[in-house]
Design a protein around this motif. Structure first.
Motif, mmCIF file in Angstrom:
data_model
loop_
_atom_site.group_PDB
_atom_site.id
_atom_site.type_symbol
_atom_site.label_atom_id
_atom_site.label_comp_id
_atom_site.label_asym_id
_atom_site.label_seq_id
_atom_site.Cartn_x
_atom_site.Cartn_y
_atom_site.Cartn_z
ATOM 1 N N TYR A 255 -21.733 -54.483 -6.621
ATOM 2 C CA TYR A 255 -22.123 -52.606 -6.936
ATOM 3 C C TYR A 255 -23.397 -52.065 -7.824
ATOM 4 O O TYR A 255 -23.472 -52.545 -9.230
ATOM 5 N N SER B 264 -15.846 -45.824 -1.047
ATOM 6 C CA SER B 264 -15.965 -47.466 -0.027
ATOM 7 C C SER B 264 -17.421 -46.718 0.874
ATOM 8 O O SER B 264 -18.023 -47.632 1.508
ATOM 9 N N ASN C 46 -20.942 -44.919 -1.446
ATOM 10 C CA ASN C 46 -21.481 -45.988 -2.169
ATOM 11 C C ASN C 46 -22.563 -46.601 -1.096
ATOM 12 O O ASN C 46 -23.683 -48.046 -1.912
ATOM 13 N N LYS C 47 -21.961 -46.790 -0.107
ATOM 14 C CA LYS C 47 -23.216 -47.982 1.275
ATOM 15 C C LYS C 47 -24.096 -46.799 1.753
ATOM 16 O O LYS C 47 -24.588 -47.672 2.860
ATOM 17 N N ASN D 244 -24.485 -57.951 -0.773
ATOM 18 C CA ASN D 244 -24.761 -57.655 -1.671
ATOM 19 C C ASN D 244 -26.085 -59.158 -1.767
ATOM 20 O O ASN D 244 -25.821 -59.999 -2.304
ATOM 21 N N TYR E 173 -19.883 -55.117 0.761
ATOM 22 C CA TYR E 173 -20.967 -54.403 0.897
ATOM 23 C C TYR E 173 -22.244 -55.689 0.497
ATOM 24 O O TYR E 173 -22.215 -57.175 0.504
#
Length: 465
Positions: free
Chosen positions: A394, A424, A427-428, A339, A337
């Motif tokens: 997240y 997976s 959320n992205k 970050n 992800y």
């Protein structure tokens, strides 16, 4: 930042300063990042009383019995939904194979018979017969009467359910479409492009309004506290015939299959530390990182987990394939992800002790960590680093609101609240206040539906709010 692990911040700072941990923590935050912070936090947890002992919930016959009295009182007051929840609460505390197992299934069957819930009532009668002991034989005649009554109205319930049932939940989520070869949950009409080395998901063909773009099962989920006594701990399905976990006093499942799946994925370990996870922090944002890390470990070796924990840099996405980032069949996909977050030192400081305490508690489970002392510490640091990384990385969890409700269940139980999950793929996707995709929930899955025409080359977006 006023509270850490159940203690007020000034108290925490005093403890850390007195042991010379505070300066080390600040140095780790500035220079070394999450891995070094977890090492210090674990040392703190082991050598101070910074983390209070949790209240331990255990299977208890007396406590279980108290709920049946409450259930009867609510039933007399015609509070059917609360009476049913009290039965399920009794199930949570009833020791396996105890007399209380029969009592709760029997009383729950009577409630379901009273409200003419034929399918669910018959299921609980079968549960009664499965756990019946010689001393319970006096209830057999009553069970057979209920079975006869419910069987007589079963055809009418089936007709009603067919009339009410929407094909949306059964057909729409079947997702019989050509899929993307790298992202199995999505259609072939989407793809991934790179901007400055970082990925984004776009339409590779024009997508019409109403088209189902993806159906994805959550990597991990968290039930809303309000749904604890009416929905499955694993699949989040709202169910009138929930069965308990044999070990902890938190989890109810819709059937034995769901129970086994959850145990195999992560709950076999989680079950033994539930009191450390839930007492003060039942919020999804605290719990999901723990559950995700335990799921990774249950699927992978310690060597693989340690290697994954050492590759949590902001640049890692530039070197990952589309499948490694977006496909949940890849165990470590949830780690991939973007970050590049700022101002996270406060969050890291606060949560490091919580996750260090959980990592330390796992050391009390025989054989969980490697026996070699060096590898044991390495494994503990890796697990803690992954939990803390996920918490910081997240920014949100997706709300799962069931689109196809179970009408019968909703007539008997309280109105369900949204549950939560990490995905997976979904959320992205980029956030937009006016997204081109709508998130539609069904138990532990979501569908992404186009709510406006999406032209080829347009980035896919959802709304987090």
């Amino acid at each position: 930042m006023n509270d850490v692990c159940g203690k007020r911040l000034p108290e925490i700072l005093t403890i850390l300063a007195s042991k010379d941990y505070l300066a080390k923590m600040y140095t780790a935050l500035e220079d070394d990042g999450i891995a070094s912070v977890i090492k210090i936090a674990l040392d703190v947890v082991r050598n101070t009383e910074i983390v209070p002992l949790p209240d331990i919930r255990r299977k208890n016959s007396d406590k279980a019995a108290s709920f049946i009295y409450e259930a009867r009182a609510y039933l007399r007051s015609r509070c059917i939904d609360v009476a049913l929840e009290k039965c399920n609460e009794m199930l949570l505390y009833a020791p396996k194979n105890s007399d209380h197992m029969f009592s709760v299934y029997y009383f729950r069957a009577k409630i379901l018979c009273l409200v003419k819930a034929a399918i669910a009532g018959l299921n609980d009668i079968e549960n009664c017969l499965a756990v019946m002991k010689p001393q319970d034989r006096d209830a057999l005649e009553d069970l057979m009467k209920m079975k006869k009554e419910l069987t007589s109205i079963l055809p009418f319930e089936n007709i009603k359910n067919l009339a009410l049932q929407s094909s949306f939940g059964t057909d729409y989520f079947t997702f019989n479409m050509k899929r993307n070869k790298d992202i199995n949950c999505a259609i072939a009409d989407i793809g991934v492009v790179r901007e400055n080395g970082l990925p984004k998901v776009v339409a590779t063909k024009n997508i019409d309004v109403g088209k189902l773009v993806a159906v994805e099962r959550a990597y991990v989920t968290h039930r809303n506290d309000m749904n604890q006594l009416i929905s499955c701990y694993n699949c989040l399905k709202f169910n009138l015939n929930l069965i308990p976990c044999d070990g902890c006093c938190y989890a109810l499942f819709c059937d034995e299959m769901c129970k086994k799946l959850c145990m195999d994925e992560f709950h076999r370990t989680e079950c033994q530390i539930m009191d450390h996870i839930f007492p003060e922090r039942s919020d999804a944002r605290f719990v999901l990182p723990v559950r995700a890390a335990l799921k990774m470990k249950q699927a992978k070796s310690w060597d693989e987990l340690v290697a994954a924990s050492q590759d949590l840099t902001a640049d890692k996405l530039r070197n990952r394939s589309d499948s490694e980032i977006y496909d949940s069949r890849n165990t470590f996909s949830i780690l991939n992800y973007n970050n590049g977050k700022h101002f996270v030192h406060g969050k890291i400081f606060n949560q490091s002790f919580y996750y260090a305490a959980i990592v330390n508690r796992l050391s009390e489970i025989p054989g969980y960590y490697p026996q070699d002392p060096k590898k044991r510490l390495e494994a503990m640091y890796a697990l803690g680093s992954i939990m803390l990384h996920l918490f910081v990385t997240y920014p949100f969890e997706i709300e799962i609101i069931n689109a196809a409700q179970n009408y019968l269940t909703n007539n008997v139980t309280s109105e369900p609240e949204p549950n939560f999950g990490w995905f997976s793929f979904a959320n992205k996707l980029k956030h937009c206040c006016e997204p081109n995709l709508l998130v539609v929930g069904l138990n532990d899955k979501i569908g992404l539906v186009a709510v406006k025409p999406i032209k080829k080359g347009t980035e896919l977006t959802i709304c987090y709010m």
